[in-house]
Scaffold this active site. Structure first.
Site, PDB file in Angstrom:
ATOM      1  N   GLY A  47       0.797  -1.231   0.000  1.00 15.12           N
ATOM      2  CA  GLY A  47       0.000   0.000   0.000  1.00 15.12           C
ATOM      3  C   GLY A  47       0.828   1.278   0.000  1.00 15.12           C
ATOM      4  O   GLY A  47       1.856   1.377  -0.675  1.00 15.12           O
ATOM      5  N   ASP A  63       6.314  -4.337  15.149  1.00 13.77           N
ATOM      6  CA  ASP A  63       4.935  -4.021  15.547  1.00 13.77           C
ATOM      7  C   ASP A  63       4.975  -2.626  16.179  1.00 13.77           C
ATOM      8  O   ASP A  63       5.599  -2.433  17.233  1.00 13.77           O
ATOM      9  CB  ASP A  63       4.446  -5.075  16.547  1.00 13.77           C
ATOM     10  CG  ASP A  63       3.024  -4.803  17.028  1.00 13.77           C
ATOM     11  OD1 ASP A  63       2.538  -3.666  16.869  1.00 13.77           O
ATOM     12  OD2 ASP A  63       2.404  -5.739  17.579  1.00 13.77           O
ATOM     13  N   TYR A 115     -12.025   4.952  14.028  1.00 12.58           N
ATOM     14  CA  TYR A 115     -11.083   5.454  13.019  1.00 12.58           C
ATOM     15  C   TYR A 115     -11.150   6.980  12.935  1.00 12.58           C
ATOM     16  O   TYR A 115     -10.115   7.651  12.895  1.00 12.58           O
ATOM     17  CB  TYR A 115     -11.410   4.812  11.666  1.00 12.58           C
ATOM     18  CG  TYR A 115     -10.372   5.023  10.578  1.00 12.58           C
ATOM     19  CD1 TYR A 115      -9.102   4.475  10.691  1.00 12.58           C
ATOM     20  CD2 TYR A 115     -10.679   5.754   9.427  1.00 12.58           C
ATOM     21  CE1 TYR A 115      -8.149   4.657   9.683  1.00 12.58           C
ATOM     22  CE2 TYR A 115      -9.745   5.933   8.418  1.00 12.58           C
ATOM     23  CZ  TYR A 115      -8.474   5.380   8.552  1.00 12.58           C
ATOM     24  OH  TYR A 115      -7.545   5.563   7.553  1.00 12.58           O
ATOM     25  N   LYS A 157      -7.834   9.236  13.730  1.00 17.04           N
ATOM     26  CA  LYS A 157      -7.178  10.071  12.723  1.00 17.04           C
ATOM     27  C   LYS A 157      -7.259  11.561  13.087  1.00 17.04           C
ATOM     28  O   LYS A 157      -6.367  12.337  12.741  1.00 17.04           O
ATOM     29  CB  LYS A 157      -7.778   9.791  11.343  1.00 17.04           C
ATOM     30  CG  LYS A 157      -7.417   8.395  10.816  1.00 17.04           C
ATOM     31  CD  LYS A 157      -5.902   8.180  10.725  1.00 17.04           C
ATOM     32  CE  LYS A 157      -5.509   6.880  10.061  1.00 17.04           C
ATOM     33  NZ  LYS A 157      -4.053   6.683   9.985  1.00 17.04           N
ATOM     34  N   THR A 193      -5.470   0.992  -2.227  1.00 21.29           N
ATOM     35  CA  THR A 193      -4.614   0.055  -1.492  1.00 21.29           C
ATOM     36  C   THR A 193      -5.541  -0.993  -0.865  1.00 21.29           C
ATOM     37  O   THR A 193      -6.763  -0.785  -0.819  1.00 21.29           O
ATOM     38  CB  THR A 193      -3.832   0.750  -0.351  1.00 21.29           C
ATOM     39  OG1 THR A 193      -4.740   1.019   0.720  1.00 21.29           O
ATOM     40  CG2 THR A 193      -3.143   2.033  -0.795  1.00 21.29           C
ATOM     41  N   PRO A 194      -4.967  -2.060  -0.317  1.00 25.99           N
ATOM     42  CA  PRO A 194      -5.830  -3.115   0.260  1.00 25.99           C
ATOM     43  C   PRO A 194      -6.743  -2.623   1.389  1.00 25.99           C
ATOM     44  O   PRO A 194      -7.778  -3.247   1.660  1.00 25.99           O
ATOM     45  CB  PRO A 194      -4.816  -4.132   0.790  1.00 25.99           C
ATOM     46  CG  PRO A 194      -3.608  -3.948  -0.072  1.00 25.99           C
ATOM     47  CD  PRO A 194      -3.548  -2.475  -0.380  1.00 25.99           C
ATOM     48  N   GLN A 244     -16.920  20.078   0.698  1.00 23.83           N
ATOM     49  CA  GLN A 244     -18.384  20.043   0.502  1.00 23.83           C
ATOM     50  C   GLN A 244     -19.117  20.434   1.782  1.00 23.83           C
ATOM     51  O   GLN A 244     -18.650  20.170   2.869  1.00 23.83           O
ATOM     52  CB  GLN A 244     -18.812  18.645   0.069  1.00 23.83           C
ATOM     53  CG  GLN A 244     -18.146  18.213  -1.225  1.00 23.83           C
ATOM     54  CD  GLN A 244     -18.427  16.766  -1.554  1.00 23.83           C
ATOM     55  OE1 GLN A 244     -19.219  16.480  -2.442  1.00 23.83           O
ATOM     56  NE2 GLN A 244     -17.768  15.870  -0.857  1.00 23.83           N
TER      57      GLN A 244
HETATM   58  N1  LIG Z   1      -5.828   3.787   1.441  1.00 28.22           N
HETATM   59  C1  LIG Z   1      -6.642   4.715   1.885  1.00 28.22           C
HETATM   60  O1  LIG Z   1      -7.746   4.913   1.360  1.00 28.22           O
HETATM   61  C2  LIG Z   1      -6.233   5.590   3.047  1.00 28.22           C
HETATM   62  C3  LIG Z   1      -6.904   6.815   3.207  1.00 28.22           C
HETATM   63  C4  LIG Z   1      -6.557   7.626   4.280  1.00 28.22           C
HETATM   64  C5  LIG Z   1      -5.552   7.237   5.154  1.00 28.22           C
HETATM   65  N2  LIG Z   1      -4.938   6.047   4.971  1.00 28.22           N
HETATM   66  C6  LIG Z   1      -3.889   5.679   5.940  1.00 28.22           C
HETATM   67  O2  LIG Z   1      -2.705   5.369   5.257  1.00 28.22           O
HETATM   68  C7  LIG Z   1      -1.928   4.470   6.031  1.00 28.22           C
HETATM   69  C8  LIG Z   1      -1.481   3.309   5.155  1.00 28.22           C
HETATM   70  O3  LIG Z   1      -2.635   2.595   4.744  1.00 28.22           O
HETATM   71  P1  LIG Z   1      -2.721   1.748   3.408  1.00 28.22           P
HETATM   72  O4  LIG Z   1      -3.832   2.299   2.633  1.00 28.22           O
HETATM   73  O5  LIG Z   1      -1.388   1.601   2.779  1.00 28.22           O
HETATM   74  O6  LIG Z   1      -3.229   0.366   4.048  1.00 28.22           O
HETATM   75  P2  LIG Z   1      -2.659  -1.103   3.941  1.00 28.22           P
HETATM   76  O7  LIG Z   1      -3.577  -1.930   4.755  1.00 28.22           O
HETATM   77  O8  LIG Z   1      -2.408  -1.472   2.533  1.00 28.22           O
HETATM   78  O9  LIG Z   1      -1.231  -1.010   4.673  1.00 28.22           O
HETATM   79  C9  LIG Z   1      -1.099  -0.825   6.041  1.00 28.22           C
HETATM   80  C10 LIG Z   1       0.179  -1.503   6.504  1.00 28.22           C
HETATM   81  O10 LIG Z   1       0.298  -1.301   7.917  1.00 28.22           O
HETATM   82  C11 LIG Z   1       0.758  -2.520   8.484  1.00 28.22           C
HETATM   83  N3  LIG Z   1       0.403  -2.616   9.897  1.00 28.22           N
HETATM   84  C12 LIG Z   1      -0.832  -2.817  10.441  1.00 28.22           C
HETATM   85  N4  LIG Z   1      -0.729  -2.921  11.770  1.00 28.22           N
HETATM   86  C13 LIG Z   1       0.587  -2.774  12.080  1.00 28.22           C
HETATM   87  C14 LIG Z   1       1.316  -2.801  13.300  1.00 28.22           C
HETATM   88  N5  LIG Z   1       0.716  -2.997  14.479  1.00 28.22           N
HETATM   89  N6  LIG Z   1       2.652  -2.604  13.244  1.00 28.22           N
HETATM   90  C15 LIG Z   1       3.264  -2.406  12.059  1.00 28.22           C
HETATM   91  N7  LIG Z   1       2.638  -2.396  10.876  1.00 28.22           N
HETATM   92  C16 LIG Z   1       1.316  -2.585  10.897  1.00 28.22           C
HETATM   93  C17 LIG Z   1       0.076  -3.611   7.646  1.00 28.22           C
HETATM   94  O11 LIG Z   1       0.736  -4.867   7.791  1.00 28.22           O
HETATM   95  C18 LIG Z   1       0.151  -3.024   6.255  1.00 28.22           C
HETATM   96  O12 LIG Z   1       1.325  -3.425   5.567  1.00 28.22           O
HETATM   97  C19 LIG Z   1      -2.804   4.070   7.230  1.00 28.22           C
HETATM   98  O13 LIG Z   1      -2.433   4.833   8.360  1.00 28.22           O
HETATM   99  C20 LIG Z   1      -4.202   4.442   6.762  1.00 28.22           C
HETATM  100  O14 LIG Z   1      -5.073   4.712   7.824  1.00 28.22           O
HETATM  101  C21 LIG Z   1      -5.246   5.216   3.933  1.00 28.22           C
END
Ligand SMILES: NC(=O)c1ccc[n+]([C@@H]2O[C@H](COP(=O)([O-])OP(=O)(O)OC[C@H]3O[C@@H](n4cnc5c(N)ncnc54)[C@H](O)[C@@H]3O)[C@@H](O)[C@H]2O)c1
Length: 257
Positions: free
Chosen positions: A17, A64, A156, A160, A193-194, A257
């Protein structure tokens, strides 16, 4: 010269991601990157792909982010490998569903622990390293969900929003202390992303599920990881040297919005 040539970046949640994308983009612009994730094999795979392109630019370890002792070990290893740490990208996170009536204590605690507490612990432990650097940057990945609420995302939304305000407190402390350490938050909308798979599934899955999600965004498409990555790259670089305590929305207009 790359935009972040010589920078030494520690990136959490880099197995996939956004974190993996940030690592690739920073390395492409000349940074060394230390990638961690609770999924250590995934972090190692991200680092291996970067090293294929830029030999010796990436390292990885299982980490972690909720565990103080694991932060200590990973930061020490990163500093030894890269010759310091001057850029901290607090990216690891999870999303959870649930309303004020349905969220469980467990959902609530796990979300705060992974999305909020980890940034407090990790940034605190990274401070001695960042203070040693000639100039440093902390980038906290929040979300538009920290700015606009959803009735079914109480944990969440709260997490955030906390990251947004924690960023400002860290930034003000550093500035008032005379440290050359900037701290900013990034607030993406739905990004491919996933983590958004459950949201797409809620809308019926596949193209239809994505279409429903996208309807909420004025720009009418999902963000791609690189759309967020360009902002992180800017914040990691000296181009943003006067920017601190700020929030950056990568949101296709949704919060207007
Ligand atoms: N993709 C979106 O739509 C989006 C939007 C807003 C914010 N975000 C934020 O972006 C960040 C990355 O998200 P993403 O979209 O890449 O999601 P993702 O699920 O693809 O990746 C998140 C990663 O964090 C790791 N992770 C989870 N718990 C963990 C822990 N305890 N210790 C270490 N690593 C850990 C997972 O193994 C994973 O590789 C997050 O903080 C998410 O909240 C994502």
């Amino acid at each position: 010269m790359g935009r972040v040539a010589g920078k030494k970046a520690f990136i959490t949640g880099g197995a996939q991601g956004l974190g993996a994308c940030f690592a690739r983009m920073l390395a492409d612009e000349g940074a060394k990157v230390y990638i961690t994730d609770i999924n250590g094999d995934g972090a190692a795979a991200t680092a291996a792909a970067i090293n294929d392109k830029h030999p010796g630019a990436a390292w990885a370890s299982g980490h972690d982010v909720t565990k103080r002792d694991e932060w200590k070990t990973a930061l020490e290893a990163a500093s030894d490998a890269m010759g310091g740490v001057d850029t901290l990208i607090n990216n690891a996170g999870i999303g959870t569903f649930g309303s004020i009536e349905t969220a469980t204590d467990e959902d609530w605690r796990r979300t705060q622990e992974i999305d909020v507490d980890s940034i407090f612990i990790g940034t605190q432990l990274a401070m001695p390293y960042l203070k040693k650097a000639p100039s440093a940057s902390i980038v906290n990945i929040s979300s538009v969900a920290g700015m606009i609420a959803d009735g079914n995302m109480i944990a969440y939304n709260t997490a955030k929003a906390a990251v947004w305000m924690m960023t400002k407190s860290i930034a003000l402390h550093c500035a008032r202390s005379g440290y050359d350490i900037r701290c900013n938050s990034v607030h993406p909308v739905f990004t491919r992303t996933p983590i958004i798979d459950p949201l797409i599934a809620l809308g019926g899955g596949g193209e239809e599920g994505e279409k429903r999600l996208v309807q909420q965004i004025p720009w009418q498409r999902l963000a791609e990881p690189e759309d967020v990555g360009y902002c992180v790259l800017y914040l990691a670089s000296d181009e943003s040297r006067y920017i601190t305590a700020s929030e950056f929305k990568i949101d296709g207009g949704i919060t207007a919005q």
